[in-house]
Motif scaffolding. Structure first.
Motif, PDB file in Angstrom:
ATOM      1  N   VAL A 187      31.772  81.116  67.313  1.00 13.44           N
ATOM      2  CA  VAL A 187      32.980  80.709  67.858  1.00 13.44           C
ATOM      3  C   VAL A 187      33.276  79.231  67.691  1.00 13.44           C
ATOM      4  CG1 VAL A 187      34.554  80.535  70.010  1.00 13.44           C
ATOM      5  CG2 VAL A 187      33.223  82.554  69.729  1.00 13.44           C
ATOM      6  N   GLU A 188      32.308  78.532  67.689  1.00 12.15           N
ATOM      7  CA  GLU A 188      32.598  77.032  67.707  1.00 12.15           C
ATOM      8  C   GLU A 188      33.059  76.664  66.061  1.00 12.15           C
ATOM      9  OE1 GLU A 188      28.069  77.819  68.065  1.00 12.15           O
ATOM     10  OE2 GLU A 188      29.943  78.362  69.028  1.00 12.15           O
ATOM     11  N   ARG A 189      32.570  77.452  65.059  1.00 16.60           N
ATOM     12  CA  ARG A 189      32.751  77.274  64.009  1.00 16.60           C
ATOM     13  C   ARG A 189      34.436  77.707  63.382  1.00 16.60           C
ATOM     14  NH1 ARG A 189      29.234  75.135  60.703  1.00 16.60           N
ATOM     15  NH2 ARG A 189      27.027  75.371  61.048  1.00 16.60           N
ATOM     16  N   VAL A 190      35.117  78.304  64.443  1.00 10.70           N
ATOM     17  CA  VAL A 190      36.337  78.918  64.032  1.00 10.70           C
ATOM     18  C   VAL A 190      37.338  77.522  63.740  1.00 10.70           C
ATOM     19  CG1 VAL A 190      38.428  80.032  64.764  1.00 10.70           C
ATOM     20  CG2 VAL A 190      36.125  81.208  64.955  1.00 10.70           C
ATOM     21  N   ASN A 191      38.038  77.498  62.779  1.00  8.18           N
ATOM     22  CA  ASN A 191      38.728  76.361  62.351  1.00  8.18           C
ATOM     23  C   ASN A 191      38.351  75.048  62.287  1.00  8.18           C
ATOM     24  OD1 ASN A 191      40.814  78.422  62.388  1.00  8.18           O
ATOM     25  ND2 ASN A 191      41.455  78.110  64.567  1.00  8.18           N
ATOM     26  N   GLY A 220      36.505  85.935  33.846  1.00  8.52           N
ATOM     27  CA  GLY A 220      36.038  85.342  32.499  1.00  8.52           C
ATOM     28  C   GLY A 220      36.578  83.914  32.540  1.00  8.52           C
ATOM     29  N   VAL A 221      36.631  83.404  34.023  1.00  8.02           N
ATOM     30  CA  VAL A 221      36.994  81.845  34.065  1.00  8.02           C
ATOM     31  C   VAL A 221      36.195  81.479  35.333  1.00  8.02           C
ATOM     32  CG1 VAL A 221      38.953  82.344  35.165  1.00  8.02           C
ATOM     33  CG2 VAL A 221      38.512  80.378  33.983  1.00  8.02           C
ATOM     34  N   LYS A 222      35.877  80.156  35.292  1.00  6.64           N
ATOM     35  CA  LYS A 222      35.278  79.689  36.290  1.00  6.64           C
ATOM     36  C   LYS A 222      36.065  79.911  37.623  1.00  6.64           C
ATOM     37  CE  LYS A 222      33.073  75.349  38.030  1.00  6.64           C
ATOM     38  NZ  LYS A 222      31.628  75.808  37.948  1.00  6.64           N
ATOM     39  N   VAL A 223      35.400  80.140  38.788  1.00  7.25           N
ATOM     40  CA  VAL A 223      36.321  80.282  40.085  1.00  7.25           C
ATOM     41  C   VAL A 223      35.536  79.511  41.126  1.00  7.25           C
ATOM     42  CG1 VAL A 223      37.008  82.143  41.890  1.00  7.25           C
ATOM     43  CG2 VAL A 223      36.941  82.991  39.338  1.00  7.25           C
ATOM     44  N   ILE A 224      36.486  78.743  41.648  1.00  6.45           N
ATOM     45  CA  ILE A 224      36.072  77.918  43.117  1.00  6.45           C
ATOM     46  C   ILE A 224      36.756  78.697  44.268  1.00  6.45           C
ATOM     47  CG2 ILE A 224      35.873  75.840  44.050  1.00  6.45           C
ATOM     48  CD1 ILE A 224      34.489  75.759  41.508  1.00  6.45           C
ATOM     49  N   ALA A 225      35.762  79.034  45.293  1.00  8.56           N
ATOM     50  CA  ALA A 225      36.457  79.617  46.643  1.00  8.56           C
ATOM     51  C   ALA A 225      36.439  78.381  47.717  1.00  8.56           C
ATOM     52  CB  ALA A 225      35.582  80.666  46.987  1.00  8.56           C
ATOM     53  N   ILE A 226      37.699  78.495  48.288  1.00  9.74           N
ATOM     54  CA  ILE A 226      37.725  77.535  49.466  1.00  9.74           C
ATOM     55  C   ILE A 226      38.189  78.180  50.605  1.00  9.74           C
ATOM     56  CG2 ILE A 226      38.910  75.550  50.486  1.00  9.74           C
ATOM     57  CD1 ILE A 226      39.641  74.434  47.799  1.00  9.74           C
ATOM     58  N   GLY A 227      37.368  78.222  51.755  1.00  8.53           N
ATOM     59  CA  GLY A 227      37.732  79.504  52.848  1.00  8.53           C
ATOM     60  C   GLY A 227      37.561  78.431  54.215  1.00  8.53           C
ATOM     61  N   VAL A 228      38.138  78.787  55.150  1.00 10.26           N
ATOM     62  CA  VAL A 228      38.027  78.486  56.570  1.00 10.26           C
ATOM     63  C   VAL A 228      37.939  79.710  57.426  1.00 10.26           C
ATOM     64  CG1 VAL A 228      39.109  77.095  58.591  1.00 10.26           C
ATOM     65  CG2 VAL A 228      39.368  76.163  56.213  1.00 10.26           C
ATOM     66  N   PRO A 229      36.847  79.659  58.508  1.00 14.04           N
ATOM     67  CA  PRO A 229      36.981  80.889  59.318  1.00 14.04           C
ATOM     68  C   PRO A 229      38.041  80.749  60.280  1.00 14.04           C
ATOM     69  CG  PRO A 229      35.151  79.230  59.496  1.00 14.04           C
ATOM     70  CD  PRO A 229      35.736  78.885  58.330  1.00 14.04           C
ATOM     71  N   THR A 230      39.050  81.954  60.450  1.00 18.35           N
ATOM     72  CA  THR A 230      39.791  81.750  61.519  1.00 18.35           C
ATOM     73  C   THR A 230      39.798  82.893  62.645  1.00 18.35           C
ATOM     74  OG1 THR A 230      41.258  83.124  60.056  1.00 18.35           O
ATOM     75  CG2 THR A 230      41.477  80.703  59.756  1.00 18.35           C
ATOM     76  N   VAL A 231      38.784  83.567  62.432  1.00 20.02           N
ATOM     77  CA  VAL A 231      38.623  84.750  63.278  1.00 20.02           C
ATOM     78  C   VAL A 231      37.029  85.125  63.465  1.00 20.02           C
ATOM     79  CG1 VAL A 231      40.777  85.974  62.705  1.00 20.02           C
ATOM     80  CG2 VAL A 231      38.739  86.450  61.424  1.00 20.02           C
ATOM     81  N   VAL A 232      36.943  85.593  64.642  1.00 18.32           N
ATOM     82  CA  VAL A 232      35.623  86.009  65.133  1.00 18.32           C
ATOM     83  C   VAL A 232      35.486  87.431  65.573  1.00 18.32           C
ATOM     84  CG1 VAL A 232      33.676  85.781  66.523  1.00 18.32           C
ATOM     85  CG2 VAL A 232      34.952  83.797  65.701  1.00 18.32           C
ATOM     86  N   ASP A 233      34.794  88.271  65.042  1.00 17.33           N
ATOM     87  CA  ASP A 233      34.552  89.701  65.512  1.00 17.33           C
ATOM     88  C   ASP A 233      34.387  89.905  66.936  1.00 17.33           C
ATOM     89  OD1 ASP A 233      34.036  92.402  65.903  1.00 17.33           O
ATOM     90  OD2 ASP A 233      32.916  92.826  64.183  1.00 17.33           O
ATOM     91  N   ALA A 234      35.369  90.758  67.745  1.00 22.65           N
ATOM     92  CA  ALA A 234      35.219  90.643  69.221  1.00 22.65           C
ATOM     93  C   ALA A 234      33.874  91.378  69.597  1.00 22.65           C
ATOM     94  CB  ALA A 234      36.448  91.568  69.605  1.00 22.65           C
ATOM     95  N   ILE A 235      33.237  92.152  68.752  1.00 24.28           N
ATOM     96  CA  ILE A 235      31.891  92.546  69.160  1.00 24.28           C
ATOM     97  C   ILE A 235      30.887  91.580  69.522  1.00 24.28           C
ATOM     98  CG2 ILE A 235      30.027  94.176  68.451  1.00 24.28           C
ATOM     99  CD1 ILE A 235      32.373  95.946  67.022  1.00 24.28           C
ATOM    100  N   THR A 290      41.159  85.337  67.269  1.00 22.21           N
ATOM    101  CA  THR A 290      41.706  84.210  66.723  1.00 22.21           C
ATOM    102  C   THR A 290      41.979  83.322  68.086  1.00 22.21           C
ATOM    103  OG1 THR A 290      42.741  83.192  65.051  1.00 22.21           O
ATOM    104  CG2 THR A 290      43.852  84.754  66.365  1.00 22.21           C
ATOM    105  N   PRO A 291      42.261  81.994  67.916  1.00 21.65           N
ATOM    106  CA  PRO A 291      42.687  80.981  69.012  1.00 21.65           C
ATOM    107  C   PRO A 291      44.314  81.196  69.123  1.00 21.65           C
ATOM    108  CG  PRO A 291      41.252  79.702  67.566  1.00 21.65           C
ATOM    109  CD  PRO A 291      41.594  81.156  66.744  1.00 21.65           C
TER     110      PRO A 291
END
Length: 327
Positions: A187-191, A220-235, A290-291
């Motif tokens: 949870v502490e990593r969300v957002n 066929g081209v370089k791909v950079i991924a940017i992500g932020v965790p916005t959810v956590v599984d309820a389980i 999610t918060p």
């Protein structure tokens, strides 16, 4: 090992180490930590197939930015994080200013926790068309930048990867930068965490909806991924809460500790299966949490990431100049 949903390589590494306490280091995985004042940057390099298999992530570089606590009106902290995002992207983007960058905002703009990508594209400094439409407005130091928000399969009826591949084949960019909302284990990593990698991304993977991968192999081209965790599984939250309650009972109870310890020793997979059966049977669905202030948070995060991208793809401009350009 409990089957938890996480898109973060740091959490995948933590889970592996929790279940293999006899291993001091993970073969094939290299970790470097650094900090810029109160912003921590951790680089995880998955060097070979052995490391990839152990933590369940593809080979490549994963750079995690742990943000300090901030509010939506704390522009100074947001600008500092944007600067770090720009510097990290600069390590991964090595193309000249004459090369084209395609920014892709993944996700569903109708669902707030999944709207990070589309929100970022609204704030991107788009310049690819200007040399034709307004040549007097820019000079040769501007990198051509274009962006799209392709939506999701449920809205368009088209695989997101197919849309992106069609655009890539048409405009032939030199780098694709994808932004997406992720799922966290803790949870502490969300957002509070931004993960940047050069391994591509699988839209919907964090919530169990794996789609065709968006990576260099498929595009066929370089791909950079940017992500932020916005959810956590309820389980996951339920499982962690039960463990905390049992730990507290063991620590504070004068009787019945043997029973509580027995609960603590239950097989994690069996416990997860039981929790899943109860939650899903009651609601007939998988639940992600999610918060409550997610709409405000997404607006702030999208600004941080967009400014970081803008500075990275236009290295000859500073934040003030970019803001002036954007009006």
């Amino acid at each position: 090992m409990i089957n938890v949903r996480t898109d973060l390589v740091l959490e995948a590494r933590e889970i592996y180490k929790e279940n293999h306490k006899d291993e001091m280091d993970i073969d094939g995985v290299e970790v470097v930590e650094e900090s810029e004042n109160d912003i921590r940057v951790t680089t995880v390099k998955v060097k070979n197939e052995e490391g990839a298999e152990k933590i369940g992530k593809p080979k490549g570089n994963y750079i995690t930015i742990d943000m300090p606590e901030f509010t939506s009106y704390d522009g100074e902290t947001m600008d500092r994080v944007s600067q770090v995002v720009s510097e990290v992207l600069g390590r991964l983007i090595t193309i000249g200013t004459e090369k084209t960058a395609l920014i892709v905002g993944l996700g569903n703009w109708q669902v707030t926790p999944d709207a990070l990508g589309p929100k970022v594209t609204e704030k991107i400094m788009v310049t690819r068309h200007l040399k034709t439409v307004m040549p007097e407005a820019i000079d040769d130091s501007f990198r051509p930048v274009c962006c799209i928000a392709p939506g999701v399969l449920g809205i368009t009826g088209i695989e997101t990867a197919e849309i992106i591949k069609g655009v890539v084949e048409k405009i032939r960019p030199d780098v694709v930068i994808c932004i997406d909302a992720l799922a966290a284990r803790r949870v502490e990593r969300v957002n509070t965490t931004i993960q940047i990698s050069d391994t591509g991304i699988s839209p919907g993977a964090g919530v169990g909806n794996d789609r065709k991968k968006i990576n260099e192999e498929n595009l066929g081209v370089k791909v950079i991924a940017i992500g932020v965790p916005t959810v956590v599984d309820a389980i996951t939250i339920t499982n962690d809460t039960i463990d905390l309650v049992v730990d507290s009972l063991i620590k504070n109870s004068s009787s019945g500790t043997d029973f509580y310890k027995m609960l603590k020793s239950l097989d994690k997979n069996e416990k997860e299966k039981l929790i899943k059966e109860i939650i899903c049977s009651k609601n007939n669905m998988d639940m992600m949490v999610t918060p409550k202030d997610i709409d405000l948070v997404i607006n702030s995060l999208s600004k941080i990431i967009a400014n970081g991208i803008n500075m990275a793809v236009q290295p000859n401009m500073n934040m003030e100049e970019i803001n002036k350009f954007m009006g």
